[in-house]
Design an enzyme around this catalytic site. Sequence first.
Site, PDB file in Angstrom:
ATOM      1  N   HIS A 124       0.871  -1.175   0.000  1.00  0.00           N
ATOM      2  CA  HIS A 124       0.000   0.000   0.000  1.00  0.00           C
ATOM      3  C   HIS A 124       0.911   1.229   0.000  1.00  0.00           C
ATOM      4  O   HIS A 124       1.469   1.602   1.032  1.00  0.00           O
ATOM      5  CB  HIS A 124      -0.955  -0.009   1.204  1.00  0.00           C
ATOM      6  CG  HIS A 124      -2.108   0.936   1.054  1.00  0.00           C
ATOM      7  ND1 HIS A 124      -3.376   0.665   1.518  1.00  0.00           N
ATOM      8  CD2 HIS A 124      -2.181   2.171   0.477  1.00  0.00           C
ATOM      9  CE1 HIS A 124      -4.177   1.680   1.245  1.00  0.00           C
ATOM     10  NE2 HIS A 124      -3.467   2.615   0.623  1.00  0.00           N
ATOM     11  N   LEU A 125       1.029   1.797  -1.185  1.00  0.00           N
ATOM     12  CA  LEU A 125       1.909   2.939  -1.412  1.00  0.00           C
ATOM     13  C   LEU A 125       1.660   4.069  -0.412  1.00  0.00           C
ATOM     14  O   LEU A 125       0.512   4.345  -0.066  1.00  0.00           O
ATOM     15  CB  LEU A 125       1.635   3.465  -2.829  1.00  0.00           C
ATOM     16  CG  LEU A 125       2.389   4.706  -3.287  1.00  0.00           C
ATOM     17  CD1 LEU A 125       3.769   4.310  -3.746  1.00  0.00           C
ATOM     18  CD2 LEU A 125       1.631   5.405  -4.380  1.00  0.00           C
ATOM     19  N   HIS A 126       2.726   4.699   0.069  1.00  0.00           N
ATOM     20  CA  HIS A 126       2.576   5.887   0.893  1.00  0.00           C
ATOM     21  C   HIS A 126       3.792   6.787   0.748  1.00  0.00           C
ATOM     22  O   HIS A 126       4.911   6.298   0.624  1.00  0.00           O
ATOM     23  CB  HIS A 126       2.336   5.517   2.369  1.00  0.00           C
ATOM     24  CG  HIS A 126       3.303   4.497   2.903  1.00  0.00           C
ATOM     25  ND1 HIS A 126       3.269   3.172   2.522  1.00  0.00           N
ATOM     26  CD2 HIS A 126       4.330   4.608   3.773  1.00  0.00           C
ATOM     27  CE1 HIS A 126       4.235   2.510   3.147  1.00  0.00           C
ATOM     28  NE2 HIS A 126       4.903   3.360   3.910  1.00  0.00           N
ATOM     29  N   VAL A 127       3.554   8.086   0.744  1.00  0.00           N
ATOM     30  CA  VAL A 127       4.619   9.078   0.612  1.00  0.00           C
ATOM     31  C   VAL A 127       4.931   9.621   2.002  1.00  0.00           C
ATOM     32  O   VAL A 127       4.057  10.175   2.664  1.00  0.00           O
ATOM     33  CB  VAL A 127       4.183  10.246  -0.298  1.00  0.00           C
ATOM     34  CG1 VAL A 127       5.331  11.243  -0.470  1.00  0.00           C
ATOM     35  CG2 VAL A 127       3.695   9.741  -1.647  1.00  0.00           C
TER      36      VAL A 127
END
Length: 154
Positions: free
Chosen positions: A106-109
Amino acid sequence: MTSASGPGPDDCIFCTAAEPGRDELLLERGRVSFVVLNKFPYNNGHLMVVPNRHAPNLATLSADEQAELMRLTRHAEMALTEAYAPHGINVGINLGKSAGAGVLDHLHVHLVPRWNGDTNFMTAIGDTRVLPEDLQASALKLRPIFERLSRHEA
Ligand SMILES: [Zn+2]
């Protein structure tokens, strides 16, 4: 349920964070993504910009998601600058376990405010993260700034 590629949406902390009612640490909710404080911050103001959808990487994001992820990352930069006046900000995405991702799939910046000398400070205290500000205080400080930024863009 287990899988070789990490937790699925049911036990993913970001999928859970996106649900209504789980908003103690939520700072801004967009249409397809949101901004949330990191529960285990590296520095005061450490926050993350996350798509609502359980998407593992940039390649699988829709054009809408790409655009809003960058729009909210911009808000995050502006809010951190206003609230904390850091000397610098690390903005980064870790894709995959080898790259240091704490939550896989789950992509996160990450945005981490930085101050001159804080690395030395972190080294001196080893693994113990001593932060003068608690997360609720961070949320109270940042949330009104995000609200103003999103209002002005609407
Ligand atoms: Zn997820």
